[in-house]
Design a protein around this motif. Structure first.
Motif, PDB file in Angstrom:
ATOM      1  N   GLU A 173       0.795  -1.131   0.087  1.00  0.00           N
ATOM      2  CA  GLU A 173       0.123  -0.035   0.048  1.00  0.00           C
ATOM      3  C   GLU A 173       0.883   1.256  -0.107  1.00  0.00           C
ATOM      4  O   GLU A 173       0.697   2.063  -0.636  1.00  0.00           O
ATOM      5  CB  GLU A 173      -0.850  -0.140   1.325  1.00  0.00           C
ATOM      6  N   LYS A 174       2.159   1.356   0.873  1.00  0.00           N
ATOM      7  CA  LYS A 174       2.711   2.738   0.876  1.00  0.00           C
ATOM      8  C   LYS A 174       3.390   2.774  -0.797  1.00  0.00           C
ATOM      9  O   LYS A 174       3.145   4.185  -0.752  1.00  0.00           O
ATOM     10  CB  LYS A 174       3.868   2.284   2.043  1.00  0.00           C
ATOM     11  N   ARG A 175       3.866   1.878  -0.986  1.00  0.00           N
ATOM     12  CA  ARG A 175       4.516   2.198  -2.517  1.00  0.00           C
ATOM     13  C   ARG A 175       3.397   2.842  -3.443  1.00  0.00           C
ATOM     14  O   ARG A 175       3.678   3.733  -4.142  1.00  0.00           O
ATOM     15  CB  ARG A 175       5.012   1.196  -2.995  1.00  0.00           C
ATOM     16  N   LEU A 176       2.187   2.123  -3.499  1.00  0.00           N
ATOM     17  CA  LEU A 176       0.910   2.554  -4.051  1.00  0.00           C
ATOM     18  C   LEU A 176       0.565   3.984  -3.872  1.00  0.00           C
ATOM     19  O   LEU A 176       0.411   4.940  -4.905  1.00  0.00           O
ATOM     20  CB  LEU A 176       0.189   1.519  -4.141  1.00  0.00           C
ATOM     21  N   TYR A 177       0.479   4.338  -2.550  1.00  0.00           N
ATOM     22  CA  TYR A 177       0.087   5.752  -2.275  1.00  0.00           C
ATOM     23  C   TYR A 177       1.215   6.898  -2.671  1.00  0.00           C
ATOM     24  O   TYR A 177       0.734   7.816  -3.312  1.00  0.00           O
ATOM     25  CB  TYR A 177      -0.107   5.728  -0.595  1.00  0.00           C
ATOM     26  N   LEU A 178       2.417   6.251  -2.504  1.00  0.00           N
ATOM     27  CA  LEU A 178       3.482   7.349  -3.093  1.00  0.00           C
ATOM     28  C   LEU A 178       3.590   7.417  -4.515  1.00  0.00           C
ATOM     29  O   LEU A 178       3.670   8.471  -5.029  1.00  0.00           O
ATOM     30  CB  LEU A 178       5.015   6.774  -2.771  1.00  0.00           C
ATOM     31  N   GLU A 179       3.125   6.575  -5.338  1.00  0.00           N
ATOM     32  CA  GLU A 179       3.200   6.476  -6.812  1.00  0.00           C
ATOM     33  C   GLU A 179       2.135   7.446  -7.041  1.00  0.00           C
ATOM     34  O   GLU A 179       2.252   8.187  -8.094  1.00  0.00           O
ATOM     35  CB  GLU A 179       3.060   5.286  -7.381  1.00  0.00           C
ATOM     36  N   ILE A 180       0.957   7.238  -6.399  1.00  0.00           N
ATOM     37  CA  ILE A 180      -0.411   8.105  -6.688  1.00  0.00           C
ATOM     38  C   ILE A 180      -0.122   9.391  -6.413  1.00  0.00           C
ATOM     39  O   ILE A 180      -0.371  10.495  -7.086  1.00  0.00           O
ATOM     40  CB  ILE A 180      -1.664   7.739  -6.208  1.00  0.00           C
ATOM     41  N   GLU A 181       0.451  10.012  -5.572  1.00  0.00           N
ATOM     42  CA  GLU A 181       0.695  11.336  -4.973  1.00  0.00           C
ATOM     43  C   GLU A 181       1.830  11.762  -5.602  1.00  0.00           C
ATOM     44  O   GLU A 181       1.625  13.178  -6.072  1.00  0.00           O
ATOM     45  CB  GLU A 181       1.256  11.162  -3.536  1.00  0.00           C
ATOM     46  N   LYS A 182       2.764  11.142  -6.163  1.00  0.00           N
ATOM     47  CA  LYS A 182       3.682  11.863  -7.130  1.00  0.00           C
ATOM     48  C   LYS A 182       3.068  12.191  -8.708  1.00  0.00           C
ATOM     49  O   LYS A 182       3.758  12.979  -9.272  1.00  0.00           O
ATOM     50  CB  LYS A 182       4.864  10.842  -7.543  1.00  0.00           C
ATOM     51  N   ARG A 183       2.041  11.649  -8.867  1.00  0.00           N
ATOM     52  CA  ARG A 183       1.358  11.658 -10.464  1.00  0.00           C
ATOM     53  C   ARG A 183       0.105  12.577 -10.463  1.00  0.00           C
ATOM     54  O   ARG A 183      -0.582  12.127 -11.167  1.00  0.00           O
ATOM     55  CB  ARG A 183       1.434  10.491 -11.191  1.00  0.00           C
ATOM     56  N   VAL A 184      -0.246  13.309  -9.625  1.00  0.00           N
ATOM     57  CA  VAL A 184      -1.457  13.935  -9.433  1.00  0.00           C
ATOM     58  C   VAL A 184      -1.605  15.088 -10.785  1.00  0.00           C
ATOM     59  O   VAL A 184      -2.953  15.381 -10.834  1.00  0.00           O
ATOM     60  CB  VAL A 184      -1.701  14.566  -7.848  1.00  0.00           C
ATOM     61  N   ALA A 185      -0.766  15.328 -11.433  1.00  0.00           N
ATOM     62  CA  ALA A 185      -0.772  16.385 -12.501  1.00  0.00           C
ATOM     63  C   ALA A 185      -0.899  15.731 -13.826  1.00  0.00           C
ATOM     64  O   ALA A 185      -0.948  16.562 -14.822  1.00  0.00           O
ATOM     65  CB  ALA A 185       0.419  17.308 -12.418  1.00  0.00           C
ATOM     66  N   LYS A 186      -1.406  14.415 -13.852  1.00  0.00           N
ATOM     67  CA  LYS A 186      -1.376  13.683 -15.114  1.00  0.00           C
ATOM     68  C   LYS A 186      -2.960  13.357 -15.610  1.00  0.00           C
ATOM     69  O   LYS A 186      -3.838  13.523 -14.538  1.00  0.00           O
ATOM     70  CB  LYS A 186      -0.721  12.540 -15.230  1.00  0.00           C
ATOM     71  N   SER A 187      -3.395  13.093 -16.829  1.00  0.00           N
ATOM     72  CA  SER A 187      -4.609  12.621 -17.050  1.00  0.00           C
ATOM     73  C   SER A 187      -4.763  11.322 -16.833  1.00  0.00           C
ATOM     74  O   SER A 187      -3.863  10.589 -16.246  1.00  0.00           O
ATOM     75  CB  SER A 187      -4.782  12.649 -18.603  1.00  0.00           C
TER      76      SER A 187
END
Length: 469
Positions: free
Chosen positions: A422-436
């Motif tokens: 879960e932690k890696r998934l959350y970090l990847e999501i938070e790093k990419r919020v400016a994309k479509s």
């Protein structure tokens, strides 16, 4: 004057070795036989175990340097001359008294040396001495009869052809090797103890040929079955892809992207995006327990039923109640976790209902932090005949992302055995919020696949991204 004339011919086998000699050749009896007969050891040839060509096997007493007493002719002459003068010769001439002596050349490279199983250069007189010794000791080399040879050969052919029935290929090879080694040891023991010569070249050759033929046929048949299965799985994969929406329906103010990667050729994860009502859009993700064909069949059944119920039922909770009842009545002995998100454009909200699935994730562009919406729902589908599911209303915020996913993402492993988690998934999501939504999807899935490179997926992997703008 000589008491008789004997021939000294030897029989050379196909491998160039001498193991036998003919008792008679060119009208003359062999010298070893004449010597044994003259010494009174034999009366006739009736008791001799000759082969079909009239040859008698030589029972070698050992290597030339280790058997019999042999002296050079020069030593004999010099010792005789010394004794005539009253001296002592280099060799005791008494050794020759009451003994049978064979005289001949022993130098390597002359026509008087031949190749034997014991040595590549064995003097002819050594062969004659071993032939005479065979008569003297009456330790005959007896070759197994033609019938026994045929029986052994056929048994080895059948053993080789039966190799596929011994189990896995390596096990079959091990058994055939053990049989070959065991037969060789038995043949050697019978020869050493009883002088019985069992042919081992042809039986072992037939064993190898039979084994190669049968195992090759088995491998070809298995490859053919694998090819058929692969073609069937390719067709099954194409059929499963038809159950997934393509292209994915969109709604004004909402963009949706989804991707499923099965752990095997086909899997039990599935998703659907269906227009419903006047302005609604239903987004669903599901995970069937198990993998492979059974899970894929269950997925196909539920996908069809979902598309029927989403158009008929007014409430999202009733859709899941209907799917649960349908799955229970099918008695498939599987359960399914599912999340359903229904968008109401006119109201600017989602109706969310969960059946034992992973929680909905949300991230807003301004906050860049994952929110875990672990809302009330109900049990996995198919675990009981009737079940109730609680709905939740979620307001749609602009410039936000919503994530539905299966546990295959969390359970992806790297070579060290670490889970993506879960932690890696959350970090990847938070790093990419400016994309479509599509870019977001490909970035996260690509990161998961990069994490587990070199390892097969342990479970189907599915991610569905909803972007409100």
């Amino acid at each position: 004057a000589a008491q008789g004339v004997g021939q000294v011919n030897m029989t050379t086998d196909k491998d160039g070795k001498v193991r036998r000699f003919p008792l008679q050749s060119g009208g003359y009896l062999s010298l070893p036989y004449l010597t044994a007969q003259d010494c009174g050891y034999l009366r006739s040839t009736g008791e001799l175990p000759m082969d079909e060509e009239g040859n008698l096997g030589i029972n070698f007493a050992g290597k030339w340097s280790q058997t019999f007493r042999h002296y050079s002719f020069l030593q004999v002459i010099e010792s005789y001359a010394q004794e005539l003068k009253g001296g002592q010769g280099k060799i005791p001439l008494s050794d020759f008294r009451d003994s049978v002596c064979f005289v001949g050349l022993t130098a390597a490279g002359t026509e008087q040396t031949l190749s034997t199983p014991l040595e590549s250069h064995y003097p002819m007189i050594g062969l004659l001495a071993n032939g005479y010794n065979t008569f003297l000791q009456k330790k005959w080399i007896k070759k197994a009869g033609v019938l026994w040879s045929l029986v052994i050969a056929w048994c080895f052919v059948l053993l080789g052809l039966a190799a596929p029935y011994f189990g896995k290929r390596l096990r079959a090879i091990f058994i055939l090797t053990a049989v070959g080694v065991g037969y060789s040891l038995i043949a050697w023991g019978l020869f050493a103890r009883f002088g019985l010569w069992l042919d081992w070249v042809y039986p072992l050759t037939l064993l190898v040929i039979g084994g190669v033929i049968s195992l090759t046929r088995q491998a070809v048949a298995e490859q053919h079955q694998q090819d058929l299965l692969q073609r069937e799985l390719d067709v099954a994969y194409q059929i499963q892809q038809h159950f997934l929406p393509s292209p994915i329906p969109q709604s004004e103010g909402l963009s949706i992207a989804a991707k499923m990667i099965p752990a095997r050729h086909i899997g039990g994860d599935f998703y659907d995006v269906v227009s419903c009502g006047n302005d609604g859009l239903a987004v669903m993700i599901g995970d069937v327990s198990g993998k492979g064909i059974p899970a894929a069949l269950c997925m196909a059944i539920l996908s069809n039923e979902f598309r029927t119920l989403i158009q008929r039922e007014a409430k999202a909770s009733e859709v899941l109640r209907g799917l649960n009842r349908h799955l229970w009545n099918k008695r498939l002995k599987v359960f399914v976790t599912m999340s359903l998100l229904v968008y109401h454009k006119s109201e600017g909200s989602f109706t969310y209902v969960n059946a034992g699935h992973l929680p909905l994730l949300k991230v807003s562009r301004g906050r860049n932090q994952v929110e875990i919406l672990d809302l009330p729902g109900g049990p996995p589908l198919g675990t009981m005949p009737e079940a109730d599911f609680e709905e939740s209303r979620i307001p749609v915020e602009k410039e936000s992302y919503w994530f539905l996913y299966t546990d295959g993402i969390l359970e992806a492993k790297n070579r060290q055995g670490d889970f993506f988690g879960e932690k890696r998934l959350y970090l990847e999501i938070e790093k990419r919020v400016a994309k479509s939504a599509e870019e977001f999807l490909e970035s996260v899935v690509g990161k998961v696949m990069e994490f587990q490179i070199g390892k097969d997926l342990s479970d189907d992997l599915t991610l569905l991204v909803v972007n409100s703008y």
